[in-house]
Design a protein around this motif. Sequence first.
Motif, PDB file in Angstrom:
ATOM      1  N   SER A  90     -95.150  44.255  22.402  1.00 25.94           N
ATOM      2  CA  SER A  90     -95.422  44.180  23.646  1.00 25.94           C
ATOM      3  C   SER A  90     -94.153  43.520  24.541  1.00 25.94           C
ATOM      4  N   GLY A  91     -93.892  43.664  25.651  1.00 29.15           N
ATOM      5  CA  GLY A  91     -93.000  43.154  26.257  1.00 29.15           C
ATOM      6  C   GLY A  91     -91.496  43.778  26.087  1.00 29.15           C
ATOM      7  N   LEU A  92     -90.741  43.168  26.969  1.00 32.13           N
ATOM      8  CA  LEU A  92     -89.285  43.788  26.751  1.00 32.13           C
ATOM      9  C   LEU A  92     -88.439  43.043  25.855  1.00 32.13           C
ATOM     10  N   SER A  93     -88.602  43.225  24.620  1.00 35.44           N
ATOM     11  CA  SER A  93     -87.797  42.370  23.510  1.00 35.44           C
ATOM     12  C   SER A  93     -86.556  43.139  23.059  1.00 35.44           C
ATOM     13  N   LEU A  94     -85.491  42.591  23.251  1.00 37.61           N
ATOM     14  CA  LEU A  94     -84.215  43.256  22.493  1.00 37.61           C
ATOM     15  C   LEU A  94     -84.130  43.342  20.831  1.00 37.61           C
ATOM     16  N   GLN A  95     -84.949  42.434  20.530  1.00 35.47           N
ATOM     17  CA  GLN A  95     -85.257  42.338  18.908  1.00 35.47           C
ATOM     18  C   GLN A  95     -86.077  43.453  18.326  1.00 35.47           C
ATOM     19  N   ALA A  96     -86.975  43.974  19.217  1.00 39.01           N
ATOM     20  CA  ALA A  96     -87.828  44.958  18.798  1.00 39.01           C
ATOM     21  C   ALA A  96     -86.966  46.251  18.967  1.00 39.01           C
ATOM     22  N   VAL A  97     -86.163  46.374  20.029  1.00 40.88           N
ATOM     23  CA  VAL A  97     -84.993  47.475  20.313  1.00 40.88           C
ATOM     24  C   VAL A  97     -84.201  47.493  18.807  1.00 40.88           C
ATOM     25  N   HIS A  98     -83.770  46.349  18.349  1.00 41.59           N
ATOM     26  CA  HIS A  98     -82.899  46.364  17.234  1.00 41.59           C
ATOM     27  C   HIS A  98     -83.531  46.780  16.105  1.00 41.59           C
ATOM     28  N   GLU A  99     -84.638  46.367  15.727  1.00 40.14           N
ATOM     29  CA  GLU A  99     -85.446  46.743  14.848  1.00 40.14           C
ATOM     30  C   GLU A  99     -85.876  48.236  14.518  1.00 40.14           C
ATOM     31  N   HIS A 100     -86.216  48.843  15.881  1.00 34.07           N
ATOM     32  CA  HIS A 100     -86.539  50.108  15.791  1.00 34.07           C
ATOM     33  C   HIS A 100     -85.506  51.104  15.684  1.00 34.07           C
ATOM     34  N   ILE A 101     -84.219  50.768  16.232  1.00 36.03           N
ATOM     35  CA  ILE A 101     -83.097  51.526  15.973  1.00 36.03           C
ATOM     36  C   ILE A 101     -82.927  51.592  14.617  1.00 36.03           C
ATOM     37  N   ASN A 102     -82.705  50.573  13.789  1.00 32.67           N
ATOM     38  CA  ASN A 102     -82.374  50.655  12.217  1.00 32.67           C
ATOM     39  C   ASN A 102     -83.537  51.091  11.648  1.00 32.67           C
ATOM     40  N   GLY A 103     -84.777  51.300  12.105  1.00 30.58           N
ATOM     41  CA  GLY A 103     -85.961  52.028  11.693  1.00 30.58           C
ATOM     42  C   GLY A 103     -85.852  53.230  11.729  1.00 30.58           C
ATOM     43  N   ASP A 104     -86.806  53.489  12.604  1.00 28.93           N
ATOM     44  CA  ASP A 104     -87.196  54.994  13.265  1.00 28.93           C
ATOM     45  C   ASP A 104     -86.043  55.501  13.953  1.00 28.93           C
ATOM     46  N   GLY A 105     -85.003  54.707  14.671  1.00 31.86           N
ATOM     47  CA  GLY A 105     -84.368  55.077  15.568  1.00 31.86           C
ATOM     48  C   GLY A 105     -85.131  55.391  16.972  1.00 31.86           C
ATOM     49  N   LEU A 106     -84.232  55.238  17.979  1.00 33.72           N
ATOM     50  CA  LEU A 106     -84.655  55.361  19.574  1.00 33.72           C
ATOM     51  C   LEU A 106     -84.385  56.888  19.903  1.00 33.72           C
ATOM     52  N   HIS A 107     -85.274  57.655  20.409  1.00 32.74           N
ATOM     53  CA  HIS A 107     -85.217  59.084  20.791  1.00 32.74           C
ATOM     54  C   HIS A 107     -85.329  58.907  22.412  1.00 32.74           C
ATOM     55  N   PHE A 108     -84.840  59.847  23.108  1.00 33.54           N
ATOM     56  CA  PHE A 108     -84.739  59.876  24.428  1.00 33.54           C
ATOM     57  C   PHE A 108     -84.676  61.189  24.694  1.00 33.54           C
ATOM     58  N   ASP A 109     -85.498  61.902  25.895  1.00 30.59           N
ATOM     59  CA  ASP A 109     -85.253  63.075  26.611  1.00 30.59           C
ATOM     60  C   ASP A 109     -84.683  62.965  27.713  1.00 30.59           C
ATOM     61  N   VAL A 110     -83.424  63.539  27.851  1.00 36.15           N
ATOM     62  CA  VAL A 110     -82.707  63.521  29.013  1.00 36.15           C
ATOM     63  C   VAL A 110     -82.853  64.664  29.821  1.00 36.15           C
ATOM     64  N   GLU A 111     -83.049  64.438  31.142  1.00 41.01           N
ATOM     65  CA  GLU A 111     -83.087  65.710  32.193  1.00 41.01           C
ATOM     66  C   GLU A 111     -82.225  65.401  33.245  1.00 41.01           C
ATOM     67  N   GLN A 112     -81.932  66.612  33.844  1.00 43.83           N
ATOM     68  CA  GLN A 112     -80.905  66.649  35.176  1.00 43.83           C
ATOM     69  C   GLN A 112     -81.790  67.494  36.239  1.00 43.83           C
ATOM     70  N   ALA A 113     -81.360  67.116  37.291  1.00 42.47           N
ATOM     71  CA  ALA A 113     -81.939  67.901  38.585  1.00 42.47           C
ATOM     72  C   ALA A 113     -80.869  68.254  39.856  1.00 42.47           C
ATOM     73  N   CYS A 114     -80.740  69.397  40.211  1.00 45.09           N
ATOM     74  CA  CYS A 114     -79.584  69.521  41.058  1.00 45.09           C
ATOM     75  C   CYS A 114     -80.201  69.386  42.586  1.00 45.09           C
ATOM     76  N   GLY A 115     -79.569  68.407  43.214  1.00 48.06           N
ATOM     77  CA  GLY A 115     -80.201  68.073  44.580  1.00 48.06           C
ATOM     78  C   GLY A 115     -81.469  67.409  44.487  1.00 48.06           C
ATOM     79  N   ASN A 116     -82.265  67.922  45.373  1.00 48.08           N
ATOM     80  CA  ASN A 116     -83.786  67.609  45.498  1.00 48.08           C
ATOM     81  C   ASN A 116     -84.637  68.416  44.427  1.00 48.08           C
TER      82      ASN A 116
END
Length: 232
Positions: A143-169
């Motif tokens: 829970s919460g916004l812990s950078l330590q949790a991010v650190h452990e997750h990256i070195n474990g399963d990794g962090l995966h993001f979907d990146v999207e784009q939009a033209c204008g509106n």
Amino acid sequence: MKVSDLAALPIAAGAALRQRRFFHPVGVLANGTIERMSPPGEGLPVESGTILGRISKAVGTPGSLPDAAGLAWRMPPSPFAATPWDLLLATAGFGSSALLPNRVALRPVTSWSEAWYSSLLPLRYEDDLWWIRARLTIPVSGSGLSLQAVHEHINGDGLHFDVEQACGNGEFEPLATLRLTEVVPLAQQAEHDVAFDPVRHSAPEVRVWPEWLRNFRESAYRSSREGRDAEG
């Protein structure tokens, strides 16, 4: 001295006092990859390859306390570019809506998994304005916004993001999949303080818009680097 330089002076002072970034002072630096999902030639010229990324807290609140969150990554320069390409996103008020106010409104969050990341400002490319947003595809445990949790997750399963784009509106559509897979060792981070800067480091013909705000951001990022003696 230009007005934008004068307005950025407090940022240099703040970075000098902190001896770290004025904005997003604490974060996790990691190596990773980006894989383009959009067909070639559609939208922004993001290409597949290796990246250097950073997950951060805007104010730098301690532990798992809420904050606005940041996602930045650096892509290698294209064959026709003199610099790498930096993209900086911060949590915005998307929710289920992609209306303009939700693209530009910085929003604190209480967990990494609920965060929508936005470019906050559009990018001008080939006479069009493009927006970028991203979201985690696999929740970060805890829970919460812990950078330590991010650190452990990256070195474990990794962090995966979907990146999207939009033209204008227009509607957002898939652009790329971004993965952070290996945290950069602290000793290496201390030796090379990477300064992500979407104004100085951009792809050919891609520019932060509008121009007047671009000038202020250029001065602000420069002042933050100079205040803490960081690398460009």
